[in-house]
Design a protein around this motif. Structure first.
Motif, PDB file in Angstrom:
ATOM      1  N   ALA A   1     -52.823  -2.727  94.077  1.00  0.00           N
ATOM      2  CA  ALA A   1     -51.566  -1.990  94.257  1.00  0.00           C
ATOM      3  C   ALA A   1     -51.750  -0.857  95.267  1.00  0.00           C
ATOM      4  CB  ALA A   1     -51.080  -1.441  92.919  1.00  0.00           C
TER       5      ALA A   1
ATOM      6  N   ALA B   1     -55.855  -4.927  89.474  1.00  0.00           N
ATOM      7  CA  ALA B   1     -54.427  -4.771  89.751  1.00  0.00           C
ATOM      8  C   ALA B   1     -54.130  -3.371  90.287  1.00  0.00           C
ATOM      9  CB  ALA B   1     -53.606  -5.036  88.491  1.00  0.00           C
TER      10      ALA B   1
ATOM     11  N   LEU C   1     -47.029  -6.695  90.701  1.00  0.00           N
ATOM     12  CA  LEU C   1     -47.902  -6.589  91.857  1.00  0.00           C
ATOM     13  C   LEU C   1     -47.423  -7.494  92.994  1.00  0.00           C
ATOM     14  CD1 LEU C   1     -50.522  -5.024  92.465  1.00  0.00           C
ATOM     15  CD2 LEU C   1     -51.800  -7.047  91.768  1.00  0.00           C
TER      16      LEU C   1
END
Length: 219
Positions: free
Chosen positions: A89, A85, A18
């Motif tokens: 993203a 996450a 990430l």
């Protein structure tokens, strides 16, 4: 214990991916502003060509996150880490897209002299870049106090956005022959303002990760 350690290593790997995507997006945006300022068409084309790297990394992050959920069946904070996450993203991938949009505007302006210095546009980028760095660090450290700093910085970007739009529209009124260029500069302002919004989304995701509930920092 060994299973838990392996899972933690995989979570760390997800975070590393990430941060790599975040670095790529910020670098692309930086280069797009450089291309705009210097009228560097070759650099603008390079940014457009490199965008596939962001798309591939984004897909890798999503695939890896989904695999972790399927394989580990995480709950509570670990599940939130993975969900956050995926969301972050998505926001970062959009930022990389905005860098491409700025590059396209640069190409459309071409070698024409700027009708007005782009200092405010550069300031908007500088603030959004700092916001992105802070929000990703806050994610890595799960620090809501750090994430909260992004809120005031987003207000700064909004203020600069409003002022720059008004200035450009006034110039357009005085020099209508530059309407095409001014339109592209207006688009660029919008891309940067939306970038700041997506970074603010990242900060909000940090709040969700730590607190387990949603907070609106754009309100």
């Amino acid at each position: 214990m060994v299973v838990r350690e392996k899972f933690q290593d995989e979570l760390n790997e997800l975070q590393t991916m990430l941060l790599e995507l975040g670095d790529f997006a910020d670098n692309a945006l930086s280069k797009s502003l450089e291309a705009l300022e210097t009228k560097n068409i070759e650099l603008a084309l390079e940014i457009m060509e490199d965008d596939t790297k962001a798309d591939l990394l984004y897909e890798e992050i999503n695939d890896f996150a989904i695999l972790l959920i399927a394989k580990q069946a995480p709950v509570a904070i670990d599940l939130r880490r993975i969900i956050v996450a995926i969301k972050i993203a998505t926001d970062i991938e959009r930022i990389a897209d905005f860098a491409v949009n700025v590059a396209k505007s640069t190409i459309r302006i071409g070698n024409e002299e700027h009708v007005k210095p782009i200092e405010n546009i550069k300031k908007m980028y500088q603030i959004t870049s700092e916001m992105l760095e802070i929000s990703l660090k806050a994610f890595g450290e799960e620090d809501v106090i750090m994430a909260k700093k992004v809120e005031d910085m987003d207000d700064e970007v909004d203020s600069l956005y409003g002022k720059t739009i008004r200035d450009l529209l006034e110039v357009n009124h005085q020099k209508p022959e530059y309407t095409s260029q001014i339109t592209q500069l207006l688009f660029t302002c919008r891309y940067l303002e939306r970038t700041a919004d997506h970074v603010t989304n990242i900060a909000e995701s940090v709040f969700y990760l730590v607190k387990g509930r949603h907070y609106d920092l754009n309100g």
